[in-house]
Design a protein around this motif. Structure first.
Motif, mmCIF file in Angstrom:
data_model
loop_
_atom_site.group_PDB
_atom_site.id
_atom_site.type_symbol
_atom_site.label_atom_id
_atom_site.label_comp_id
_atom_site.label_asym_id
_atom_site.label_seq_id
_atom_site.Cartn_x
_atom_site.Cartn_y
_atom_site.Cartn_z
ATOM 1 N N ALA A 67 58.013 50.864 49.967
ATOM 2 C CA ALA A 67 58.416 52.004 50.781
ATOM 3 C C ALA A 67 57.456 52.231 51.944
ATOM 4 C CB ALA A 67 58.494 53.260 49.913
ATOM 5 N N LEU A 68 56.157 52.104 51.673
ATOM 6 C CA LEU A 68 55.166 52.299 52.730
ATOM 7 C C LEU A 68 55.232 51.190 53.779
ATOM 8 C CD1 LEU A 68 52.107 53.459 50.591
ATOM 9 C CD2 LEU A 68 53.342 54.827 52.290
ATOM 10 N N LEU A 69 55.502 49.962 53.343
ATOM 11 C CA LEU A 69 55.618 48.865 54.301
ATOM 12 C C LEU A 69 56.835 49.050 55.211
ATOM 13 C CD1 LEU A 69 54.621 45.752 52.171
ATOM 14 C CD2 LEU A 69 53.442 46.619 54.202
ATOM 15 N N VAL A 70 57.917 49.568 54.654
ATOM 16 C CA VAL A 70 59.091 49.870 55.487
ATOM 17 C C VAL A 70 58.710 50.875 56.573
ATOM 18 C CG1 VAL A 70 61.363 50.974 55.519
ATOM 19 C CG2 VAL A 70 60.817 49.306 53.740
ATOM 20 N N ALA A 71 57.993 51.926 56.177
ATOM 21 C CA ALA A 71 57.551 52.935 57.153
ATOM 22 C C ALA A 71 56.613 52.320 58.189
ATOM 23 C CB ALA A 71 56.855 54.082 56.420
ATOM 24 N N GLN A 72 55.681 51.475 57.744
ATOM 25 C CA GLN A 72 54.727 50.843 58.653
ATOM 26 C C GLN A 72 55.434 49.928 59.650
ATOM 27 O OE1 GLN A 72 51.564 51.031 59.400
ATOM 28 N NE2 GLN A 72 51.326 49.123 60.561
ATOM 29 N N PHE A 73 56.379 49.137 59.190
ATOM 30 C CA PHE A 73 57.070 48.198 60.077
ATOM 31 C C PHE A 73 57.977 48.907 61.086
ATOM 32 C CE2 PHE A 73 55.739 44.861 57.181
ATOM 33 C CZ PHE A 73 55.640 43.755 58.010
ATOM 34 N N ARG A 74 58.416 50.096 60.747
ATOM 35 C CA ARG A 74 59.289 50.830 61.658
ATOM 36 C C ARG A 74 58.525 51.457 62.818
ATOM 37 N NH1 ARG A 74 64.436 52.216 59.977
ATOM 38 N NH2 ARG A 74 64.335 54.164 61.140
ATOM 39 N N LEU A 75 57.222 51.604 62.666
ATOM 40 C CA LEU A 75 56.418 52.190 63.736
ATOM 41 C C LEU A 75 56.214 51.185 64.864
ATOM 42 C CD1 LEU A 75 53.696 53.901 61.504
ATOM 43 C CD2 LEU A 75 55.544 55.049 62.742
ATOM 44 N N ARG A 76 55.894 51.691 66.045
ATOM 45 C CA ARG A 76 55.664 50.822 67.196
ATOM 46 C C ARG A 76 54.211 50.827 67.656
ATOM 47 N NH1 ARG A 76 60.215 48.929 69.552
ATOM 48 N NH2 ARG A 76 59.062 48.464 71.480
ATOM 49 N N ARG A 77 53.350 51.512 66.913
ATOM 50 C CA ARG A 77 51.930 51.524 67.219
ATOM 51 C C ARG A 77 51.166 51.846 65.942
ATOM 52 N NH1 ARG A 77 49.875 57.146 69.986
ATOM 53 N NH2 ARG A 77 50.684 58.566 68.410
ATOM 54 N N TYR A 78 49.857 51.762 66.022
ATOM 55 C CA TYR A 78 48.988 52.066 64.894
ATOM 56 C C TYR A 78 48.967 53.567 64.635
ATOM 57 C CZ TYR A 78 44.402 53.226 62.839
ATOM 58 O OH TYR A 78 43.379 53.756 62.078
ATOM 59 N N VAL A 79 49.345 53.948 63.421
ATOM 60 C CA VAL A 79 49.312 55.345 62.980
ATOM 61 C C VAL A 79 48.401 55.408 61.759
ATOM 62 C CG1 VAL A 79 50.649 57.292 62.104
ATOM 63 C CG2 VAL A 79 51.641 55.773 63.846
ATOM 64 N N PRO A 80 47.197 55.987 61.878
ATOM 65 C CA PRO A 80 46.198 55.907 60.812
ATOM 66 C C PRO A 80 46.674 56.289 59.406
ATOM 67 C CG PRO A 80 45.181 56.764 62.799
ATOM 68 C CD PRO A 80 46.649 56.666 63.091
ATOM 69 N N PRO A 81 47.363 57.436 59.196
ATOM 70 C CA PRO A 81 47.746 57.779 57.819
ATOM 71 C C PRO A 81 48.653 56.741 57.170
ATOM 72 C CG PRO A 81 47.953 59.690 59.257
ATOM 73 C CD PRO A 81 47.735 58.518 60.147
ATOM 74 N N VAL A 82 49.599 56.212 57.936
ATOM 75 C CA VAL A 82 50.532 55.224 57.372
ATOM 76 C C VAL A 82 49.809 53.907 57.117
ATOM 77 C CG1 VAL A 82 52.685 53.957 57.722
ATOM 78 C CG2 VAL A 82 52.480 56.316 58.534
ATOM 79 N N TYR A 83 49.058 53.450 58.112
ATOM 80 C CA TYR A 83 48.354 52.176 57.974
ATOM 81 C C TYR A 83 47.419 52.194 56.762
ATOM 82 C CZ TYR A 83 45.051 48.401 58.796
ATOM 83 O OH TYR A 83 44.255 47.291 58.631
ATOM 84 N N TRP A 84 46.583 53.215 56.650
ATOM 85 C CA TRP A 84 45.597 53.234 55.573
ATOM 86 C C TRP A 84 46.239 53.529 54.225
ATOM 87 C CZ3 TRP A 84 41.432 50.674 56.110
ATOM 88 C CH2 TRP A 84 40.831 50.561 57.365
#
Length: 273
Positions: A67-84
């Motif tokens: 679920a977190l990887l889906v959220a991470q891949f949908r972003l278009r830039r680095y977002v610290p809370p999601v990435y970490w």
């Protein structure tokens, strides 16, 4: 080749984005080591303290990671809370891969360490063959990001196997393991800055070594073994301490964008001007 042509070729390999991962700063290494520590203690906490069992813990963590990887891949830039968040959970999941091989399938730690080394080398080889670079400064397409997270997963699995092999199988103990892996990271750092070891190679070597270092730190703080050592704080207390520190640092980086590629490039332009 012009910049436009380069961007066009890059875009043809996948969706073009801003760099999806943080710049390598002191914040990066501090949070990374704490994430690896949580990966060790949280896996034990879910498995043993909450009574999930190894199999159920693996299923729950795997679903959360997906679920977190889906959220991470949908972003278009680095977002610290999601990435970490992905790094924390992939750390737990990587630990569980090794634990399952050791506890359920009786795979020796020497075998799993060698096997994960080979798999990780194969991932890097495929990544380089496809993209001609292993640099984390250019994670700007979906394909590169896919290779990046696959490599991260196996660095955690390899690091767990190597850390357990050092501390328990070789009977060196947790404190000695901390010194060994910390010394190896220091050696890589010196090789890079003093002897000009390739920056990409130095980064990945250090990244791999932070996993067994963090795992050894987690075991040293949480365990209480006459044979291997430990401070006996327990997996619950250790996990909460490091989760709190990670949360504080990620919140700071979310506000300041200190480790975002575009922010650091902007600072460089201002300084040059």
């Amino acid at each position: 080749m012009t910049t436009t042509e380069t961007r066009g070729r890059t875009a043809s390999r996948g969706r073009l984005m801003l760099n999806k991962v943080p710049e390598v700063t002191l914040y990066f290494w501090v949070i990374k080591i704490m994430c690896t520590t949580v990966g060790e203690t949280a896996a034990d906490y879910l498995n043993e303290n909450l009574g999930f069992g190894l199999t159920n813990t693996t299923y729950v963590t795997g679903a959360l990671l997906a679920a977190l990887l889906v959220a991470q891949f949908r972003l278009r830039r680095y977002v610290p809370p999601v990435y970490w968040a992905v790094v924390v959970v992939i750390s737990v999941f990587g630990t569980l891969i090794t634990d399952n091989m050791t506890d359920h399938y009786n795979v020796p730690l020497t075998t799993s360490t060698i096997a994960f080394s080979i798999v990780l080398a194969a991932v890097f080889a495929a990544w380089y063959a496809s993209e001609r670079t292993l640099s984390i400064h250019t994670i700007v397409t979906t394909r590169r990001e896919g290779f990046y997270w696959l490599a991260i997963l196996f660095t955690f699995a390899l690091g767990t196997a190597a850390g357990d092999l050092s501390a328990e199988k070789l009977d060196l103990g947790y404190a000695v393991s901390i010194l060994i892996f910390g010394g190896m990271i220091a050696a890589v750092t010196v090789a890079h800055y003093a002897f000009r070891l390739n920056a990409v190679l130095a980064f990945w070597l250090a990244y791999i070594l932070t996993r067994p270092l963090g795992a050894s730190i987690g075991d040293e703080m949480s365990q209480n073994s006459h044979k291997y050592g430990g401070l006996g704080l327990g997996t619950t207390g250790t996990s909460y301490i490091f989760f709190g520190c990670i949360l504080a640092l990620v919140t700071f980086l979310s506000i300041t964008r200190r480790d975002a590629t575009e922010a650091r490039q902007g600072e460089a332009v201002l300084e040059a001007g």
